[in-house]
Design an enzyme around this catalytic site. Structure first.
Site, PDB file in Angstrom:
ATOM      1  N   GLY A  52      52.213  35.908  28.603  1.00 56.33           N
ATOM      2  CA  GLY A  52      53.338  34.978  28.559  1.00 56.33           C
ATOM      3  C   GLY A  52      54.616  35.623  28.070  1.00 56.33           C
ATOM      4  O   GLY A  52      55.699  35.387  28.619  1.00 56.33           O
TER       5      GLY A  52
ATOM      6  N   THR B  81      46.132  40.098  24.990  1.00 57.20           N
ATOM      7  CA  THR B  81      44.688  39.893  24.985  1.00 57.20           C
ATOM      8  C   THR B  81      44.080  40.094  26.364  1.00 57.20           C
ATOM      9  O   THR B  81      43.081  40.796  26.512  1.00 57.20           O
ATOM     10  CB  THR B  81      44.363  38.473  24.470  1.00 57.20           C
ATOM     11  OG1 THR B  81      44.751  38.374  23.098  1.00 57.20           O
ATOM     12  CG2 THR B  81      42.871  38.184  24.580  1.00 57.20           C
ATOM     13  N   CYS B  82      44.654  39.487  27.384  1.00 56.52           N
ATOM     14  CA  CYS B  82      44.049  39.548  28.716  1.00 56.52           C
ATOM     15  C   CYS B  82      43.886  40.971  29.207  1.00 56.52           C
ATOM     16  O   CYS B  82      42.815  41.367  29.658  1.00 56.52           O
ATOM     17  CB  CYS B  82      44.886  38.740  29.699  1.00 56.52           C
ATOM     18  SG  CYS B  82      44.223  38.767  31.381  1.00 56.52           S
TER      19      CYS B  82
ATOM     20  N   CYS C  80      40.350  39.268  29.579  1.00 51.35           N
ATOM     21  CA  CYS C  80      39.830  38.975  30.907  1.00 51.35           C
ATOM     22  C   CYS C  80      39.761  40.182  31.837  1.00 51.35           C
ATOM     23  O   CYS C  80      38.823  40.292  32.634  1.00 51.35           O
ATOM     24  CB  CYS C  80      40.639  37.854  31.551  1.00 51.35           C
ATOM     25  SG  CYS C  80      42.419  37.931  31.303  1.00 51.35           S
TER      26      CYS C  80
ATOM     27  N   LYS D 167      36.902  42.603  30.586  1.00 52.28           N
ATOM     28  CA  LYS D 167      35.661  41.830  30.704  1.00 52.28           C
ATOM     29  C   LYS D 167      35.242  41.709  32.162  1.00 52.28           C
ATOM     30  O   LYS D 167      34.063  41.851  32.493  1.00 52.28           O
ATOM     31  CB  LYS D 167      35.856  40.451  30.097  1.00 52.28           C
ATOM     32  CG  LYS D 167      34.685  39.499  30.301  1.00 52.28           C
ATOM     33  CD  LYS D 167      35.152  38.060  30.317  1.00 52.28           C
ATOM     34  CE  LYS D 167      36.068  37.773  31.474  1.00 52.28           C
ATOM     35  NZ  LYS D 167      36.688  36.432  31.402  1.00 52.28           N
TER      36      LYS D 167
ATOM     37  N   TYR E 111      32.932  29.847  27.402  1.00 54.39           N
ATOM     38  CA  TYR E 111      32.960  30.806  28.501  1.00 54.39           C
ATOM     39  C   TYR E 111      32.775  32.241  28.025  1.00 54.39           C
ATOM     40  O   TYR E 111      32.090  33.039  28.688  1.00 54.39           O
ATOM     41  CB  TYR E 111      34.246  30.642  29.329  1.00 54.39           C
ATOM     42  CG  TYR E 111      35.512  31.128  28.668  1.00 54.39           C
ATOM     43  CD1 TYR E 111      35.991  32.409  28.909  1.00 54.39           C
ATOM     44  CD2 TYR E 111      36.252  30.297  27.824  1.00 54.39           C
ATOM     45  CE1 TYR E 111      37.156  32.862  28.314  1.00 54.39           C
ATOM     46  CE2 TYR E 111      37.419  30.734  27.236  1.00 54.39           C
ATOM     47  CZ  TYR E 111      37.867  32.011  27.483  1.00 54.39           C
ATOM     48  OH  TYR E 111      39.022  32.465  26.886  1.00 54.39           O
TER      49      TYR E 111
ATOM     50  N   GLU F 170      29.688  34.500  29.361  1.00 55.91           N
ATOM     51  CA  GLU F 170      30.027  35.701  30.132  1.00 55.91           C
ATOM     52  C   GLU F 170      29.387  36.941  29.521  1.00 55.91           C
ATOM     53  O   GLU F 170      28.761  37.755  30.228  1.00 55.91           O
ATOM     54  CB  GLU F 170      31.542  35.850  30.222  1.00 55.91           C
ATOM     55  CG  GLU F 170      32.174  34.812  31.139  1.00 55.91           C
ATOM     56  CD  GLU F 170      33.688  34.785  31.076  1.00 55.91           C
ATOM     57  OE1 GLU F 170      34.288  34.196  31.986  1.00 55.91           O
ATOM     58  OE2 GLU F 170      34.276  35.338  30.123  1.00 55.91           O
TER      59      GLU F 170
ATOM     60  N   HIS G 218      31.714  30.352  59.575  1.00 59.78           N
ATOM     61  CA  HIS G 218      30.269  30.589  59.514  1.00 59.78           C
ATOM     62  C   HIS G 218      29.935  32.043  59.848  1.00 59.78           C
ATOM     63  O   HIS G 218      30.585  32.643  60.699  1.00 59.78           O
ATOM     64  CB  HIS G 218      29.575  29.657  60.521  1.00 59.78           C
ATOM     65  CG  HIS G 218      28.092  29.754  60.518  1.00 59.78           C
ATOM     66  ND1 HIS G 218      27.314  29.203  59.522  1.00 59.78           N
ATOM     67  CD2 HIS G 218      27.244  30.345  61.405  1.00 59.78           C
ATOM     68  CE1 HIS G 218      26.045  29.441  59.785  1.00 59.78           C
ATOM     69  NE2 HIS G 218      25.981  30.134  60.914  1.00 59.78           N
TER      70      HIS G 218
ATOM     71  N   GLU H  26      31.768  27.714  53.579  1.00 59.06           N
ATOM     72  CA  GLU H  26      31.736  26.656  54.591  1.00 59.06           C
ATOM     73  C   GLU H  26      31.086  25.386  54.036  1.00 59.06           C
ATOM     74  O   GLU H  26      31.302  24.293  54.569  1.00 59.06           O
ATOM     75  CB  GLU H  26      30.995  27.125  55.838  1.00 59.06           C
ATOM     76  CG  GLU H  26      29.506  27.321  55.676  1.00 59.06           C
ATOM     77  CD  GLU H  26      28.832  27.759  56.974  1.00 59.06           C
ATOM     78  OE1 GLU H  26      29.029  27.097  57.993  1.00 59.06           O
ATOM     79  OE2 GLU H  26      28.110  28.773  56.935  1.00 59.06           O
TER      80      GLU H  26
END
Length: 448
Positions: free
Chosen positions: A16, A42-43, A48, A51, A179, A183, A437, A442
């Site tokens: 941010g 952090t991310c 994230c 990770k 989460y 994870e 497909h 689908e």
């Protein structure tokens, strides 16, 4: 003479903060960012991104087993080199740290690699004692892992340290059921550890669709993960052999090699000097802000996890963008927090957007539910019994108000579906779309 050193001083160079700083500078503002650790937040540095790279690495454990059914001669005992993966992931983190730094510098943002604390509505003090002034101050300092208050908690680690382990523990207890816990439970299990997940309630992934939570718990237990519910820490003791004995309520003690705390995250407001500017915090220590990210001090703003609104990187980025566009770009913007998609990169992963069935029934009354419970084609040939589950929640007019998925690549599939939910499309419009497909995706246009 300019009345302030900067138009904007951002504290924290995470997702941010960097977005707000870069965009504000592009709009012509004089901007500085103070960061006490590394640019990226952090991310990028300890969340994230690294990770997800570990998740990719963990998937090879099952892929190598499945490969035989697809004609590949793979040794029964493949060697996994944790230090190699760890070091490669950390090298990628270094690269991203450099890329984020270059982006800020190239846009004219001054980077101050020091801790900054607020000393007034328009002033901050750096770690070296310097004082800097700014017309506006933006708090983007994020959050940190919560540590349970129990005897011996110094013997545990958090997700921050998990990326730097010397070796994969043979036995690990992970406290928490959100989460992060799920994870890392999947990651450590696939890397060969015996995993025990301990939680103070009987639920995992509170806030996610119940059917998906139940499915993940079922699959995790089938794979050999253990769960201890209604359990709180009574103490952690380290033996002479280095092993940890964990005592908990309602269960027998367990002996493990590592304890990891994944029990939530706490906004980084402690010691930030916010009292000096009259910035009010909520009961959890988060900065209270209005729809324009303004705190109770008119010149101080906040975005991202420090506000404890929705602790997701894309949300922090949107907030940073909206702040910069509003106050420096002449484009008043507010973030819409409805229909924010989210994912859990568990094994298998979960993804969802919109209301759960329970939320929809409480808010809307009459709802319509469509679902598909199927075995992915790859799992069929691999001889893997693991099933995927897709669920669609619609209101009385058949408008889609929620989509929930568990199965391979669910997060990748959901992103496009999230656009449809945000746009207010109906079940009929999904049905009118020709299926692609053969794919798992689908199933979204074939739900019954």
């Amino acid at each position: 003479m300019m009345p302030y050193d900067y138009d904007l001083l951002v504290i924290g160079a995470g997702s941010g903060g960097t977005r707000a700083a870069r965009v504000a500078a592009q709009h012509g503002a004089r901007v500085a960012v103070a960061e006490e650790y590394r640019v990226g937040g952090t991310c990028v540095i300890r969340g994230c991104v690294p990770k997800k790279l570990l998740v990719y690495g963990a998937h090879f454990a099952e892929d190598l087993k499945d490969a035989k059914r697809f004609g590949w001669d793979v040794p029964d005992a493949c060697h996994f080199d944790w230090p190699r993966l760890r070091d490669n992931v950390l090298a990628e983190v270094d690269r991203l740290n450099g890329a984020y730094t270059d982006t800020l510098t190239n846009n004219g943002v001054e980077i101050i690699l020091q801790r900054a604390e607020v000393t007034g509505p328009n002033t901050v003090r750096l770690a070296d004692g310097q004082e800097k002034t700014a017309e506006r101050i933006l708090l983007a300092v994020g959050a940190h892992p919560a540590i349970p208050d129990c005897p011996g908690n110094e013997h545990g680690i958090t997700s921050n340290e998990a990326f730097h382990l010397d070796a994969i523990p043979r036995r690990i207890l992970i406290a928490g059921a959100g989460y992060i816990a799920n994870e890392f439970a999947g990651i450590f299990h696939q890397f060969g550890a015996h995993v025990i997940v301990m939680n103070r309630t009987q639920e995992i992934l509170r806030g996610y669709e119940l059917a998906l939570r139940d499915r993940l718990l079922q699959i995790s237990m089938m794979k050999g993960l253990e769960f201890r519910f209604d359990a709180t820490f009574e103490g952690i003791a380290k033996g002479e052999d280095g092993c940890l004995t964990v005592r908990m309520s309602n269960h027998e003690p367990v002996v493990v090699d590592c304890v990891m705390f994944a029990t939530g995250r706490v906004p980084n407001t402690r010691g930030l000097g916010l009292d000096s500017a009259g910035v009010e915090l909520d009961g959890k220590g988060a900065v209270g802000v209005d729809a324009d990210n303004r705190s109770t001090c008119p010149s101080i703003f906040a975005v991202g996890d420090v506000t404890n609104r929705i602790q997701l990187t894309p949300v922090a980025i949107r907030e940073g963008q909206a702040f910069a566009d509003t106050f420096y770009g002449g484009k008043p913007t507010r973030v819409d927090y409805s229909c924010v998609p989210s994912a859990v990169f568990s094994h298998p992963p979960i993804a969802q957007v919109g209301m759960t069935e329970s939320e929809a029934r409480q808010k809307l009354g009459e709802v319509k539910i469509y679902s598909s419970d199927f075995r992915p084609m790859k799992n069929v040939l691999a001889g893997r019994n693991e099933r995927a589950l897709y669920k669609m929640v619609c209101d009385a007019t058949d408008r889609v108000v929620g989509i929930h998925m568990i199965g391979p690549d669910a997060p990748e599939i959901l992103q496009g579906a999230a656009v449809a939910v945000k746009a207010g499309l109906t079940k009929a419009q999904f049905d009118e779309t020709v299926a692609l497909h053969p794919t798992m995706a689908e199933e979204l246009v074939l739900l019954r």
